[in-house]
Design an enzyme around this catalytic site. Structure first.
Site, PDB file in Angstrom:
ATOM      1  CG  HIS A 122      -0.359   0.192   2.533  1.00 38.91           C
ATOM      2  ND1 HIS A 122      -0.118  -0.852   3.387  1.00 38.91           N
ATOM      3  CD2 HIS A 122       0.071   1.296   3.173  1.00 38.91           C
ATOM      4  CE1 HIS A 122       0.426  -0.392   4.507  1.00 38.91           C
ATOM      5  NE2 HIS A 122       0.546   0.907   4.403  1.00 38.91           N
ATOM      6  CG  ASP A 152       0.234  -4.158   2.785  1.00 36.05           C
ATOM      7  OD1 ASP A 152       0.216  -3.565   1.689  1.00 36.05           O
ATOM      8  OD2 ASP A 152       0.386  -3.572   3.870  1.00 36.05           O
ATOM      9  CB  SER A 226       3.280   1.389   5.916  1.00 36.60           C
ATOM     10  OG  SER A 226       2.093   1.103   6.573  1.00 36.60           O
TER      11      SER A 226
END
Length: 374
Positions: A122, A152, A226
């Protein structure tokens, strides 16, 4: 006064006697937690102060900042699902309006020779350009090698020299309570380090991604972290930071990381094929009820019950039946239906697996050849 003189004289005699004796060794005391920490943890300073600085000095150059530009909406990441804050920006610092938006995240160099960087899907999703910024300030436009939205995980590549890479640790050996360190670029603040412990293992059913087997940690993880590194105290990569529970957009002590063994497996397929080919066994599973586990002599949370076998599937060809209890796959204990399913789906078509099962109270081993999922 006479009484005091006598006591004084007696004390002098005792001192004289003791002065001629061998000293009595002091009893050996068990190490205090602080002393044990200083002596056993990597990077204890010379003055005895516990520190992670030496480990971090080696690790930080391998953690990078990643930014992307896109004409689309970048606010669909699990790290950015929070209410907007005043002032025209999300908690992530991303403008709400405008044709070109920037997504700030992190990445980890895992192969310095080839310039391979592991990150979250993402972070780079829908990005027209992916820019990697190293600790030393160098910037490179990266090429996307491959991405897997269902786990992911993504891999990007840069052409650069003198890259420091992290080595993979074994996330399967982690225990709740192990110390961990999270490194990333929360809110664009690159090279941010936080520490904590492993709060839980094998977290699933969170609705973040289809394949979930997360490490939960209280090391502070925030939007922008992230794709960053979760390392142990040896500096080994044991997870890729991916999501938080944060109703107000900030950290509340609940963060999640993709375990390194899962990320590494996905990465290998992305590098070789550019995509992930899912494995297929052909069984429906459920976690073993505690009552049945007790009857079978298994520890609670160990073993998975097969409730259905699809016709002509690899499971059917291997001779698996409904009611069989899978206790291990390739000699690795099976803890949950989710973890077994994830393991199978990440296997290559044509690979063989060995399943240890319990059937009618007797242990046996079967071998199945994995098909590719349709």
């Amino acid at each position: 006064m006479e009484r005091f003189s006598r006591l004084y004289a007696l004390g002098a005699v005792l001192i004289t006697i003791l002065a001629g004796c061998e000293p009595v060794p002091a009893p050996k005391l068990a190490q205090t937690p602080d002393t044990a920490y200083q002596s056993s943890r990597p990077g204890a300073a010379q003055n005895g102060r516990p520190t992670l600085a030496p480990m971090l000095e080696a690790v930080l150059p391998a953690v990078v900042n990643i930014s992307t530009t896109s004409a689309g909406n970048m606010r669909d990441s699990p790290m950015l699902k929070e209410p907007p804050s005043p002032g025209g920006f999300d908690e992530s610092g991303i403008p709400r309006h405008g044709m070109s938006q920037q997504s700030l995240g992190s990445g980890v160099i895992v192969n310095g020779e080839n310039g391979l960087i592991l990150t979250s899907h993402h972070v780079i999703a829908n990005g027209e350009r992916v820019i990697v910024t190293l600790q030393d300030g160098r910037n490179f436009e990266a090429k996307v090698v491959g991405a897997d939205p269902e786990t992911d995980v993504a891999v990007v590549k840069i052409e650069a020299k003198n890259l420091k890479a992290l080595r993979f640790g074994d996330s399967r050996s982690l225990r709740v309570g192990d110390f961990v360190v999270a490194i990333g670029s929360p809110f664009g603040l690159s090279q941010t380090v936080t520490s904590g412990i492993v709060s839980a293992l094998g977290r699933s059913g969170l609705g973040i991604k289809r394949y979930e087997d997360y490490i939960q940690t209280d090391a502070s993880i925030n939007p922008g972290s992230s794709g960053g590194a979760l390392v142990d105290l040896n500096g080994d990569l044991i997870g890729i930071n991916t999501a938080i529970v944060g109703p107000a957009g900030g950290n509340v002590g609940i963060g999640f990381a993709i375990p390194s063994h899962l990320a590494q497996s996905v990465m290998q397929q992305l590098v070789e094929n550019g995509e992930v080919h899912r494995g297929h066994l052909g069984v429906n599973l459920r976690d073993l009820p505690p009552e049945l586990a007790k009857v079978l002599g298994l520890e609670p949370g160990k073993g998975v019950l097969i409730i259905q076998v699809q016709p002509n599937s690899p499971a059917a060809k291997a001779g698996l039946h409904p009611g069989d209890v899978v206790v291990s796959i390739d000699n690795a204990p099976v803890d949950s239906a989710g973890s077994l399913s994830n393991t199978v789906r990440l296997l290559r078509a044509g690979s063989e697996i060995k399943l240890d099962i319990l059937r009618e109270g007797k242990r046996r081993t079967v071998t199945a050849r994995i098909d590719q999922a349709g």
